[in-house]
Design a protein around this motif. Structure first.
Motif, mmCIF file in Angstrom:
data_model
loop_
_atom_site.group_PDB
_atom_site.id
_atom_site.type_symbol
_atom_site.label_atom_id
_atom_site.label_comp_id
_atom_site.label_asym_id
_atom_site.label_seq_id
_atom_site.Cartn_x
_atom_site.Cartn_y
_atom_site.Cartn_z
ATOM 1 N N MET A 1 -15.687 -4.402 -2.675
ATOM 2 C CA MET A 1 -15.242 -2.947 -2.246
ATOM 3 C C MET A 1 -13.760 -3.039 -1.748
ATOM 4 O O MET A 1 -13.506 -3.775 -0.806
ATOM 5 C CB MET A 1 -16.182 -2.272 -1.801
ATOM 6 C CG MET A 1 -15.759 -0.965 -1.326
ATOM 7 S SD MET A 1 -16.913 -0.135 -0.455
ATOM 8 C CE MET A 1 -18.133 0.150 -1.846
ATOM 9 N N ALA A 2 -13.181 -2.061 -2.317
ATOM 10 C CA ALA A 2 -11.799 -1.983 -1.606
ATOM 11 C C ALA A 2 -11.517 -0.460 -1.515
ATOM 12 O O ALA A 2 -11.987 0.449 -2.410
ATOM 13 C CB ALA A 2 -10.708 -2.603 -2.377
ATOM 14 N N LYS A 3 -10.931 -0.014 -0.554
ATOM 15 C CA LYS A 3 -10.252 1.246 -0.236
ATOM 16 C C LYS A 3 -8.701 1.330 -0.231
ATOM 17 O O LYS A 3 -8.343 0.677 0.788
ATOM 18 C CB LYS A 3 -11.106 2.117 0.823
ATOM 19 C CG LYS A 3 -10.624 3.407 1.196
ATOM 20 C CD LYS A 3 -11.151 4.417 0.407
ATOM 21 C CE LYS A 3 -10.961 5.914 0.698
ATOM 22 N NZ LYS A 3 -11.337 6.725 -0.191
ATOM 23 N N SER A 4 -8.045 2.142 -0.762
ATOM 24 C CA SER A 4 -6.616 2.114 -0.903
ATOM 25 C C SER A 4 -6.015 3.169 0.376
ATOM 26 O O SER A 4 -7.024 3.977 0.724
ATOM 27 C CB SER A 4 -6.108 2.535 -2.040
ATOM 28 O OG SER A 4 -6.198 3.747 -2.530
ATOM 29 N N LYS A 5 -4.885 2.870 1.001
ATOM 30 C CA LYS A 5 -4.571 3.610 2.128
ATOM 31 C C LYS A 5 -4.008 5.024 1.395
ATOM 32 O O LYS A 5 -3.364 5.052 0.586
ATOM 33 C CB LYS A 5 -3.376 3.069 2.783
ATOM 34 C CG LYS A 5 -3.873 1.848 3.497
ATOM 35 C CD LYS A 5 -2.659 1.476 4.387
ATOM 36 C CE LYS A 5 -3.280 0.175 5.550
ATOM 37 N NZ LYS A 5 -2.099 -0.391 6.412
ATOM 38 N N PHE A 6 -4.377 6.214 2.102
ATOM 39 C CA PHE A 6 -3.835 7.451 1.494
ATOM 40 C C PHE A 6 -2.352 7.679 1.597
ATOM 41 O O PHE A 6 -1.939 8.155 0.855
ATOM 42 C CB PHE A 6 -4.833 8.594 1.909
ATOM 43 C CG PHE A 6 -5.096 8.673 3.352
ATOM 44 C CD1 PHE A 6 -6.626 8.831 3.703
ATOM 45 C CD2 PHE A 6 -4.145 8.545 4.408
ATOM 46 C CE1 PHE A 6 -6.879 9.157 5.081
ATOM 47 C CE2 PHE A 6 -4.581 8.702 5.775
ATOM 48 C CZ PHE A 6 -5.928 9.052 6.013
ATOM 49 N N ASP A 7 -1.710 6.984 2.484
ATOM 50 C CA ASP A 7 -0.252 7.272 2.613
ATOM 51 C C ASP A 7 0.375 6.294 1.704
ATOM 52 O O ASP A 7 1.544 5.953 1.468
ATOM 53 C CB ASP A 7 0.251 6.991 4.164
ATOM 54 C CG ASP A 7 -0.393 5.914 4.759
ATOM 55 O OD1 ASP A 7 -1.355 5.198 4.236
ATOM 56 O OD2 ASP A 7 -0.014 5.679 5.968
ATOM 57 N N ASN A 8 -0.227 5.199 1.237
ATOM 58 C CA ASN A 8 0.353 3.949 0.216
ATOM 59 C C ASN A 8 -0.740 3.503 -0.421
ATOM 60 O O ASN A 8 -1.486 2.537 -0.230
ATOM 61 C CB ASN A 8 1.049 3.118 1.187
ATOM 62 C CG ASN A 8 1.626 2.045 0.364
ATOM 63 O OD1 ASN A 8 1.577 1.968 -1.143
ATOM 64 N ND2 ASN A 8 2.344 1.079 0.892
ATOM 65 N N ARG A 9 -0.984 3.817 -1.784
ATOM 66 C CA ARG A 9 -1.885 3.722 -2.676
ATOM 67 C C ARG A 9 -1.789 2.197 -3.041
ATOM 68 O O ARG A 9 -2.586 1.750 -3.765
ATOM 69 C CB ARG A 9 -1.925 4.539 -3.896
ATOM 70 C CG ARG A 9 -2.296 5.944 -3.546
ATOM 71 C CD ARG A 9 -3.832 6.272 -3.755
ATOM 72 N NE ARG A 9 -4.107 7.596 -3.102
ATOM 73 C CZ ARG A 9 -5.351 7.662 -2.408
ATOM 74 N NH1 ARG A 9 -6.292 6.592 -2.655
ATOM 75 N NH2 ARG A 9 -5.795 8.584 -1.877
ATOM 76 N N ASN A 10 -0.791 1.713 -3.000
ATOM 77 C CA ASN A 10 -0.641 0.086 -3.343
ATOM 78 C C ASN A 10 -0.946 -0.663 -2.193
ATOM 79 O O ASN A 10 -0.909 -2.027 -2.543
ATOM 80 C CB ASN A 10 0.741 -0.135 -3.747
ATOM 81 C CG ASN A 10 1.213 0.697 -4.769
ATOM 82 O OD1 ASN A 10 0.539 0.871 -5.762
ATOM 83 N ND2 ASN A 10 2.498 1.131 -4.732
ATOM 84 N N GLU A 11 -1.502 -0.179 -1.357
ATOM 85 C CA GLU A 11 -1.948 -1.012 0.020
ATOM 86 C C GLU A 11 -3.317 -0.796 0.230
ATOM 87 O O GLU A 11 -3.700 0.458 0.259
ATOM 88 C CB GLU A 11 -1.231 -0.678 1.276
ATOM 89 C CG GLU A 11 0.066 -1.738 1.486
ATOM 90 C CD GLU A 11 0.644 -1.383 2.727
ATOM 91 O OE1 GLU A 11 0.208 -1.347 3.696
ATOM 92 O OE2 GLU A 11 1.809 -1.691 2.883
ATOM 93 N N TRP A 12 -4.252 -1.680 0.685
ATOM 94 C CA TRP A 12 -5.513 -1.484 0.910
ATOM 95 C C TRP A 12 -5.701 -1.279 2.353
ATOM 96 O O TRP A 12 -5.147 -1.863 3.182
ATOM 97 C CB TRP A 12 -6.500 -2.700 0.880
ATOM 98 C CG TRP A 12 -6.436 -3.314 -0.808
ATOM 99 C CD1 TRP A 12 -5.920 -4.511 -1.337
ATOM 100 C CD2 TRP A 12 -6.869 -2.650 -1.975
ATOM 101 N NE1 TRP A 12 -6.229 -4.492 -2.580
ATOM 102 C CE2 TRP A 12 -6.707 -3.334 -3.065
ATOM 103 C CE3 TRP A 12 -7.371 -1.452 -2.226
ATOM 104 C CZ2 TRP A 12 -6.891 -2.988 -4.480
ATOM 105 C CZ3 TRP A 12 -7.756 -0.889 -3.517
ATOM 106 C CH2 TRP A 12 -7.579 -1.556 -4.693
ATOM 107 N N LEU A 13 -6.666 -0.287 2.690
ATOM 108 C CA LEU A 13 -7.211 -0.172 4.187
ATOM 109 C C LEU A 13 -8.007 -1.383 4.243
ATOM 110 O O LEU A 13 -8.105 -1.986 5.391
ATOM 111 C CB LEU A 13 -7.909 1.244 4.010
ATOM 112 C CG LEU A 13 -8.736 1.487 5.581
ATOM 113 C CD1 LEU A 13 -7.577 1.394 6.521
ATOM 114 C CD2 LEU A 13 -9.455 2.668 5.485
#
Ligand code: ATP
Length: 252
Positions: A9-21
């Motif tokens: 599972m992965a969740k992207s950062k809301f301020d940068n969709r190209n980075e994972w939270l």
């Protein structure tokens, strides 16, 4: 037997969709698991718990409950089995009694007053006036009322988000005992489990038989509690434990 499986599972950062939270989270929760989720602030622990109860979407991977994917299952049926208890609970308008009854009403079930009273007693709210407005309760009282509301749903897996953060030591111990007893019991003949976020090391040792540790955007460790604390597998976990121990030492 309820088993929750998390695959890559992965969740992207809301301020940068190209980075994972966070990414690559793979784990399983099985009956009788008592897991604590540890990690520094902002790692995404609460976000992960909300995803596991289908309160938030994820961007990659999949989630299975008893073999069914999250897409195949109605969120309401999912949440009957997998219930999230927030750190800052949302009270429904009206009285304590209304807050307790509403849950049953929403699920078309009779209100189990005796059970509600026994849970209220167990969390130290046995003397509470049920005609009181829920919005007038203290933060710690609201946290415990929200927990009782969730327990009345008879979940099989509880996702607990720092639910004792506003409690005095005695109330904290009462909640810990109730939940450990709860986890040792059964729901509809099925074993129960919890996944509990805490920043309290003593609590973590007491309430868990497993530790999940999040750092650097990954679920870095999944170990038996004793192993995690006595012999952490990663340098990051060792540093994390030492920093919490030092903070605790400073407070004492
Ligand atoms: N897509 C996203 N969803 C949720 N949070 C995100 C996202 N992208 C970035 N963030 C940020 O990442 C952090 C995640 O917060 P979250 O509460 O899940 O972490 P946590 O590990 O539970 O922290 P704490 O221990 O402080 O409660 C927040 O600072 C949030 O602003």
């Amino acid at each position: 037997m309820t088993v929750l499986q998390v695959n890559e599972m992965a969740k992207s950062k809301f301020d940068n969709r190209n980075e994972w939270l966070f990414s690559g989270v793979a784990a399983e929760i099985r009956p009788e698991d008592r897991i604590v989720l540890l990690g520094g602030s902002g790692q995404g622990k609460s976000t992960l718990l909300r995803i596991l109860s289908l309160l938030e979407p994820f961007d990659k991977g999949d989630l299975h409950l008893d073999g069914q994917t999250s897409a195949e299952c109605k969120p309401q049926s999912w949440r009957k089995k997998v219930t999230y208890v927030a750190q800052k609970p949302v009270m429904r308008s009206g009285t304590v009694a209304h807050n307790l009854r509403t849950v049953s009403e929403l699920h078309n079930k009779p209100f189990e007053e005796e059970l509600a009273r026994s849970y209220m007693e167990a969390v130290g709210l046995g003397q509470m006036d049920w005609d009181k407005q829920a919005s007038d309760l203290s933060g710690g009282e609201q946290q415990r009322l929200a927990l009782v509301r969730s327990l009345l749903l008879h979940p099989e897996l509880l996702l607990l988000d720092e639910i004792t953060s506003s409690l005095d030591p005695a109330s904290k111990r009462a909640v810990e005992k109730l939940l450990m007893d709860w986890a040792a019991g059964q729901a509809n003949g099925l074993e129960r489990a919890y996944l509990w976020i805490t920043h309290d090391l003593d609590q973590a040792r007491l309430i868990s038989n497993q530790v999940w540790f999040m750092a650097e955007g990954r679920l870095l460790e999944k170990s038996a509690t004793e192993v995690f604390f006595e012999n952490p597998a990663t340098e990051q976990a060792g540093l994390f434990i030492r920093s919490l121990q030092e903070t605790r030492g400073e407070k004492q």
